[in-house]
Design an enzyme around this catalytic site. Sequence first.
Site, mmCIF file in Angstrom:
data_model
loop_
_atom_site.group_PDB
_atom_site.id
_atom_site.type_symbol
_atom_site.label_atom_id
_atom_site.label_comp_id
_atom_site.label_asym_id
_atom_site.label_seq_id
_atom_site.Cartn_x
_atom_site.Cartn_y
_atom_site.Cartn_z
ATOM 1 N N ASN A 14 0.831 -1.188 0.000
ATOM 2 C CA ASN A 14 0.000 0.000 0.000
ATOM 3 C C ASN A 14 0.881 1.259 0.000
ATOM 4 O O ASN A 14 2.022 1.210 -0.420
ATOM 5 C CB ASN A 14 -0.990 -0.014 1.169
ATOM 6 N N HIS B 149 3.509 0.022 -2.618
ATOM 7 C CA HIS B 149 3.861 -1.402 -2.714
ATOM 8 C C HIS B 149 5.372 -1.647 -2.726
ATOM 9 O O HIS B 149 5.875 -2.498 -3.464
ATOM 10 C CB HIS B 149 3.215 -2.037 -3.948
ATOM 11 N N HIS C 57 -1.509 -9.843 -3.798
ATOM 12 C CA HIS C 57 -2.246 -8.919 -4.656
ATOM 13 C C HIS C 57 -2.897 -9.620 -5.853
ATOM 14 O O HIS C 57 -2.832 -9.129 -6.986
ATOM 15 C CB HIS C 57 -1.295 -7.829 -5.155
ATOM 16 N N ASP D 49 -11.269 1.408 -3.324
ATOM 17 C CA ASP D 49 -9.829 1.263 -3.117
ATOM 18 C C ASP D 49 -9.561 1.783 -1.718
ATOM 19 O O ASP D 49 -9.026 2.873 -1.520
ATOM 20 C CB ASP D 49 -9.030 2.033 -4.169
ATOM 21 N N GLN E 193 -7.462 -4.365 2.207
ATOM 22 C CA GLN E 193 -7.708 -3.386 1.159
ATOM 23 C C GLN E 193 -8.645 -4.018 0.136
ATOM 24 O O GLN E 193 -8.331 -5.042 -0.463
ATOM 25 C CB GLN E 193 -6.401 -2.979 0.487
ATOM 26 N N GLU F 97 -6.763 -7.566 -0.257
ATOM 27 C CA GLU F 97 -5.383 -7.607 0.199
ATOM 28 C C GLU F 97 -5.338 -7.447 1.719
ATOM 29 O O GLU F 97 -5.373 -6.329 2.230
ATOM 30 C CB GLU F 97 -4.582 -6.491 -0.473
#
Length: 367
Positions: A89, A115, A191, A267, A305, A332
């Site tokens: 993130n 990330h 992911h 998101d 997420q 995630e």
Amino acid sequence: MARVPLLVALCLVCFASGASAAGRKMVGVYELRKGDFSVKVTNWGATVTSVVFPDSKGNLGDVVLGYDTIAEYVNGSSYFGALVGRVANRVAKARFVLDGKVYNLYANDGKNALHGGHRGFSKVIWTVKEYVAGGDSPHITLYYHSFDGEQGFPGDLDVYVTYELSSPYVLRVRMNATALDKATPVNLAQHTYWNLGGQGSGRDVLGHTVQLFAAHYTPVDGTLIPTGQLAPVAGTPYDLRTPTAVGARVRQVSGGSSNGSAVYGFDINYAVDGEDARALRKVAVVRDGASGRAMELWADQPGVQFYTGNFLKDVKGKGGAVYGQYGALCLETQGFPDAVNQPGFPSQIVRPGQAAYKHDMVFKFSF
């Protein structure tokens, strides 16, 4: 139990131009199979490249978005199936202060780090430590040594991930990381992009229903950095505590911007319910009525997420498939985003000589 050869070779990748044979690592694709349930993984980015299981009519289908070749994963920017880190993130302004020292990271999302930076764990070759293709517990264990200063993060870090098929139609993911010499933030995330109708079906996920076991979320600013608040989902479009069609809410929430235009979709990080934020507990249930497939996710992280593929646009995928906006969703599990800059969030700092970072996920598939 027989152990198969460790590598199914696809290509050789050098760390540097002119590197010797000792400086090369083989990149391969490894299949785990249990009956008609199979998962493929590559050691490029510890990436899940396919998950295949039946639909309600017995037809096998791959429910994971991805590419046909390793080269496409190397050059791709969507993090399809990858294990992302050292910190998943976003990290605000690509910087943080730890034990009185300022660390500047690689900014690859505007002014923020995303990330793990430009060359995070999704863009490196992992070492295959063990590979068992079949039997009672097909599994693969991958290892990566992250060096002190990599993408700006402090300290040497040993990282392991194991993908394992346990009982029928169950995929377990176990991640752990040990800080060797300096304190460092660690927040790993898996992911994978999921479309239970099939990655080549041509259908988006707007008809999928999603249930998230989370009564709170972490609001964000215009650059998707958390404000530091923990807000209730009740009375907001983020309330997914009962099964809700993705399409019923996707245009009611902001998913950032692209070229100055607003992008709609989820998101956002949710705070998973449960008094013990590090205990394994149910996170989400996803169902696709058209195929009859369902996926139940359990994990031991404080957050998840939820992302609805808002930025997918004409991405050429496996077998000639073209992925468009809302073509998949991601779940995630993770520590809270930007926790290293948010003192009110659960800490993601791992210190030498203390407990290692641990992150377990369980995907239960049905049809």
